[in-house]
Design a protein around this motif. Sequence first.
Motif, PDB file in Angstrom:
ATOM      1  N   ARG A 175     -38.825  10.498  -6.129  1.00 55.68           N
ATOM      2  CA  ARG A 175     -37.650  11.262  -5.672  1.00 55.68           C
ATOM      3  C   ARG A 175     -36.507  11.173  -6.683  1.00 55.68           C
ATOM      4  NH1 ARG A 175     -38.228   8.231  -0.950  1.00 55.68           N
ATOM      5  NH2 ARG A 175     -36.125   7.409  -1.233  1.00 55.68           N
ATOM      6  N   LEU A 176     -36.230   9.977  -7.169  1.00 54.14           N
ATOM      7  CA  LEU A 176     -35.115   9.805  -8.101  1.00 54.14           C
ATOM      8  C   LEU A 176     -35.339  10.592  -9.385  1.00 54.14           C
ATOM      9  CD1 LEU A 176     -34.470   5.986  -7.631  1.00 54.14           C
ATOM     10  CD2 LEU A 176     -32.861   7.819  -7.061  1.00 54.14           C
ATOM     11  N   THR A 226     -34.836  14.220  -8.884  1.00 53.97           N
ATOM     12  CA  THR A 226     -33.437  14.595  -8.660  1.00 53.97           C
ATOM     13  C   THR A 226     -32.786  15.120  -9.932  1.00 53.97           C
ATOM     14  OG1 THR A 226     -33.226  12.955  -6.890  1.00 53.97           O
ATOM     15  CG2 THR A 226     -31.185  13.737  -7.877  1.00 53.97           C
ATOM     16  N   LEU A 245     -25.172  16.463  -8.816  1.00 53.13           N
ATOM     17  CA  LEU A 245     -26.122  15.389  -9.084  1.00 53.13           C
ATOM     18  C   LEU A 245     -25.622  14.067  -8.519  1.00 53.13           C
ATOM     19  CD1 LEU A 245     -28.648  14.228 -10.292  1.00 53.13           C
ATOM     20  CD2 LEU A 245     -27.564  14.292 -12.558  1.00 53.13           C
ATOM     21  N   ALA A 265     -26.260  14.102  -4.854  1.00 54.79           N
ATOM     22  CA  ALA A 265     -27.681  13.962  -4.532  1.00 54.79           C
ATOM     23  C   ALA A 265     -28.126  12.505  -4.644  1.00 54.79           C
ATOM     24  CB  ALA A 265     -28.506  14.847  -5.458  1.00 54.79           C
ATOM     25  N   LEU A 266     -27.638  11.821  -5.664  1.00 56.15           N
ATOM     26  CA  LEU A 266     -27.987  10.409  -5.826  1.00 56.15           C
ATOM     27  C   LEU A 266     -27.352   9.557  -4.735  1.00 56.15           C
ATOM     28  CD1 LEU A 266     -27.703  10.211  -9.705  1.00 56.15           C
ATOM     29  CD2 LEU A 266     -29.794   9.900  -8.361  1.00 56.15           C
ATOM     30  N   GLU A 305     -29.278   9.546  -1.668  1.00 45.31           N
ATOM     31  CA  GLU A 305     -30.398   8.593  -1.698  1.00 45.31           C
ATOM     32  C   GLU A 305     -29.894   7.186  -1.399  1.00 45.31           C
ATOM     33  OE1 GLU A 305     -33.654   8.928  -2.197  1.00 45.31           O
ATOM     34  OE2 GLU A 305     -33.756  11.060  -2.673  1.00 45.31           O
TER      35      GLU A 305
END
Length: 335
Positions: free
Chosen positions: A244-245, A248, A304, A307-308, A311
């Motif tokens: 996933r990371l 991203t 970005l 998005a991180l 997580e």
Amino acid sequence: MANPVLVEVTRGNLVESRHRGMVVAVDGDGKVVFSQGDIEAGVFPRSACKAMQGLPLVESGAADAYGFGNRELALACSSHSGEPEHASLAGAMLAAAGVDESVLECGAHWSFEQPVLIGQARGLERPSALHNNCSGKHAGFVCAACHTGKDLKGYVRYEHSVQAEIRGVMESLTGAALATDNCGVDGCSIPTYAMPLKSLAHGFAKMATGTGLAPERAKAARRLMEACMAEPFYVAGTKRACTRLMKTAPGRIFAKTGAEGVFCAAIPEKGIAIALKCEDGTTRAAESMVAATLARFFSDEPALHAALMAEANRSMSNWNGVHVGDVRVTDAFAA
């Protein structure tokens, strides 16, 4: 020193659990650009250092001799989920070297991912060594050994030339002294060495930047990292944190988990690498910690960064889909 609380887990309006840890981000020269906790503490990298252990596969010429591309190199650096694609590719790597799974000394186990395990249980009498999450790494060991004429028997043992070479590679990258007094046995039976967290991060920063590395090693390191970023599924698997990371920010983030709450990552374009450990060994906290640390270095890219952080801070639901709490990083990660 007491490590700070870096991740909290809530239930309702209360904090139910707290996870302490240490994290460090360094550049290619080893300069610390962010840290929390005792970054000189010795930690076992476990599977987080597989890209380092994969260097002999490339440097020996084995990867080219056997026609390996990004998927094979990513699998050699992986802790995969034992999905059919992973097991099949590990077998194909061995076949390229003229051997089969019988030479693997990593042991066999069912997938750690419940959906994959259920599928295996329905279709297999028992798992094979190819399903072991470390089979790609071991296939890389075996291929390098076959190409250079090394005896395969006992290749997992400390005194074997395969492990001696890997030990030398890791000492060169991290600057840490690795020997029997700081050596343990990993889950897949190879040696694992405790080293300062900062040294582990510096090793990955050197891989990401080439700083201080001979040209051939810098080229091999770049090739492995780029392979992982190009094929993140083969580094981990469906819905896994590493995958996933890296998805991203395709081609921009390298990420690799290890057992007992260890995680390493790198941002090659920024010349930064990260190493961390959740003190109590909890994976959920390590995943939040690495996402939040990565996010710090993308503050100039709002989408970005968000998005991180999504997580890093994530909600928890029960089996009925009811929101019950959250996993969240603490203010220690605030810019």
